[in-house]
Each structure stands twice: as C-alpha cells, then as structure tokens.
Enzyme design. Structure first.
Site, PDB file in Angstrom:
ATOM      1  CG  HIS A  69      23.164  63.251 -74.906  1.00 41.78           C
ATOM      2  ND1 HIS A  69      22.862  62.037 -74.318  1.00 41.78           N
ATOM      3  CD2 HIS A  69      22.687  63.175 -76.184  1.00 41.78           C
ATOM      4  CE1 HIS A  69      22.226  61.272 -75.183  1.00 41.78           C
ATOM      5  NE2 HIS A  69      22.110  61.938 -76.319  1.00 41.78           N
ATOM      6  CB  CYS A  70      28.210  62.805 -77.933  1.00 38.86           C
ATOM      7  SG  CYS A  70      28.864  62.852 -79.619  1.00 38.86           S
ATOM      8  N   PRO A  71      25.227  63.521 -79.669  1.00 40.94           N
ATOM      9  CG  PRO A  71      24.646  65.166 -81.219  1.00 40.94           C
ATOM     10  CD  PRO A  71      25.348  64.966 -79.911  1.00 40.94           C
ATOM     11  CG  ASN A  74      21.434  57.462 -79.617  1.00 38.66           C
ATOM     12  OD1 ASN A  74      20.849  58.486 -79.267  1.00 38.66           O
ATOM     13  ND2 ASN A  74      20.833  56.292 -79.679  1.00 38.66           N
ATOM     14  CG  ASN A  75      25.424  56.397 -74.279  1.00 40.22           C
ATOM     15  OD1 ASN A  75      24.950  56.935 -73.280  1.00 40.22           O
ATOM     16  ND2 ASN A  75      25.640  55.092 -74.343  1.00 40.22           N
TER      17      ASN A  75
END
Length: 320
Positions: A69-71, A74-75
């Site tokens: 999950h990549c901040p 945001n996905n």
C-alpha cells in the site's frame, strides 16, 4: 522535452492512483469447491483470498496481486496498476536528472560570468547588447539560491525514487511482489527450522525474465490474465503458494506465546509514557497498534526488544 517528462510522469502517477490495483470480488469462491481447502478465508470481505491476493487494512479490501500500500498514491500497488506505478518510478528520476542537468549548466555559466567580471560591476558594451540581448530572467543571488535548492530536491528525488524503481524491477523480473518475496524467505526459514527436507519453488516464476516482464508490461497497457488465475511453472500446483501460506499460518500458531497485559496501553503509535527507549524504537510499519487494558490476554507470534506482534484474545461471556 522537460514538459514531456512532466506529462508522462503525471499520467502514470494518476493512472496508478485512480485505476487502482483491482480487488477480489466480494463473496468470491473458487470454481471447484474442493479448492477452498487450499485458500485462506477473509472475514472482512466474506470471501476466500484468491491466489496472490492479500487483504489491505487501508483499502479494507482483498487486493489482487498486492505488492504494497503506497501512501503517496493513497492506494495499493497491485495487479492493474503495477505497470503504471513502476513507470512512474522510472520516469520521475529521468525527469529529475534532466532538470538537474539544466540547473547545473545554468549555475555554471552564471557563476563563470560572475567570477570573471564580478558580481556588482560589469562593463556594458552597448553594441554587444544588441547582438546578445539580456536574459528574460535576471540571475542574481536569490535565483542562484533557488536553483541550488531545486537541484538538491531533484537529486534527492532521483536517489530515493530510483532506489524504489530498482526494488520494483527486481521483483517484476522474477514475477514476484514484495509480499511474495517475504513469503518465500519465510518458507526457507520454516523448512530449515523443522528440517523437513522440502524444496520450495516459487510457482509463478516463468523461468525467463522477458516472460516475467510481459506479465506486467503489455503493449495494450492491460496486464495479462484476470488477476484471479495465474499461469504456473512446470511441476508446481496452482495453489502452491497458498498452501505454503497456510503452513506458515499454522507454524505461527504453534510458535505463538500467550501473555497477559500488566498495564494499560492506549494503542498510540509513539507512546511517551512507556519510556524513552520504547518511544524511540517504534517500528517503522503501518500495522495498527492494539489498545490493551490490564489483564488482557495477548497471543504474540514474534517480538522485538520493546514491541510484540500478535493479536488480542477475545473471550466472550459464553466462554467464561
């Protein structure tokens, strides 16, 4: 050319953000009911976890071929947007390298002029001014400081994002994800710990870097397959990886140790009241912290010097 970099970077960035990784349909079950024994069940999504899928706490869904999950987008990075995300990681450093070249050459020429003729007094030849007009943007000390700051940002982005690209391209060329690389390492540790004599072979590596590359990058931009069924190499089972995951889950339960909380803990990320060492040794992870009350039972699967990983045992009134 610099504008082209910008357009391509933003296109792949927003594609990775808005296209998304693709989610396992709610209530999904395999076509053959007997295959359910090889799969994990997600209580949140009320469905079985398809091969290569994992549940994301942030997205609150089971993600197909989840990498992480990549901040920043945001996905999750997964099945549908893995190519866009990797292209963004490639194009951003290339654009920053181009920008760095422009900054360096600009500062070099301006410094050369200032050092040669002085910062304050420069002899002006009016005939030369007609041949060589003044620059559109005057380059003074403030412009030099801004260019130097921008150069630092560009070089920092090149190094940081470039390292992420190298990590991603390595797992893509072996047809893995970051999570699957970790599962493979744990499989080797499990086999070595129990001396079972097994040999774990990662089932999705096609044996060719080009074939693995084509699993993610296609001319149409749409990855191969449907995100639920995957081709496997010869000698491997369709559920080889999920079977290994079930073995690791069972091994985790065997190795787990029960503890009882002796004081309250609010579940904050960096607890100030638990001591300076604990505060400064907070794990760099997005996993949620479990709030505890004195007397709660905890089933710890592994632990660090100041932190434990596990779950709280919930005892209902019917169980006493």
């Amino acid at each position: 050319m610099l504008l082209n970099w910008t357009v391509m970077i933003l296109y792949n960035y927003f594609s990775a953000m808005f296209v998304g990784p693709g989610y396992v349909p709610l209530g999904w079950t395999p076509e053959k009911s007997q295959d359910c024994m090889y799969l994990q069940y997600c209580k949140v999504c009320q469905s079985y976890k398809a091969p290569r899928s994992h549940h994301c706490r942030k997205c609150n869904r089971c993600v197909m071929k989840m990498d992480h999950h990549c901040p920043w987008i945001n996905n999750c990075c997964g099945y549908q947007n893995h190519a866009s995300f990797t292209l963004f990681l490639l194009l951003a450093p290339l654009g920053c390298i181009h920008a760095s070249f422009i900054f360096i050459m600009t500062m070099y020429t301006q410094l050369y002029n200032r050092i040669s003729f002085g910062w304050s007094s420069v002899k002006i030849d009016m005939s030369a001014a007609k041949r060589d007009p003044r620059p559109i943007i005057p380059f003074g000390l403030s412009a030099f400081a801004a260019s130097l700051f921008a150069l630092g940002l560009a070089l920092g982005t090149t190094i940081a994002v470039g390292m992420l690209f190298i990590i991603q391209i390595k797992v893509i060329l072996t047809n893995k994800t970051s999570i699957e690389s970790w599962i493979e390492e744990k499989a080797k540790d499990r086999i070595q710990y129990y001396q079972t004599g097994e040999t774990f072979i990662f089932p999705y590596d096609m044996g060719s870097k080009w074939k693995n590359f084509r699993q993610v990058f296609t001319w149409s931009g749409i990855p191969e397959g449907d995100g639920l069924d995957w081709p496997v190499r010869d000698g491997c089972h369709q559920y080889s990886l999920t079977i290994e995951q079930l073995k690791q889950k069972a091994d985790k339960r065997v190795r787990s140790v029960r503890y009882r909380a002796i004081e309250d803990y609010s579940g904050v990320c960096c607890p100030v009241t638990k001591g300076v060492k604990t505060f400064f040794t907070t794990p760099c992870t997005e996993e949620p912290r479990i709030a505890l009350s004195k007397g709660d039972l905890i089933l710890a699967t592994r632990g660090l010097k100041h932190w434990m990983y596990g779950e709280k045992i919930l005892i209902s009134a019917a169980d006493g």
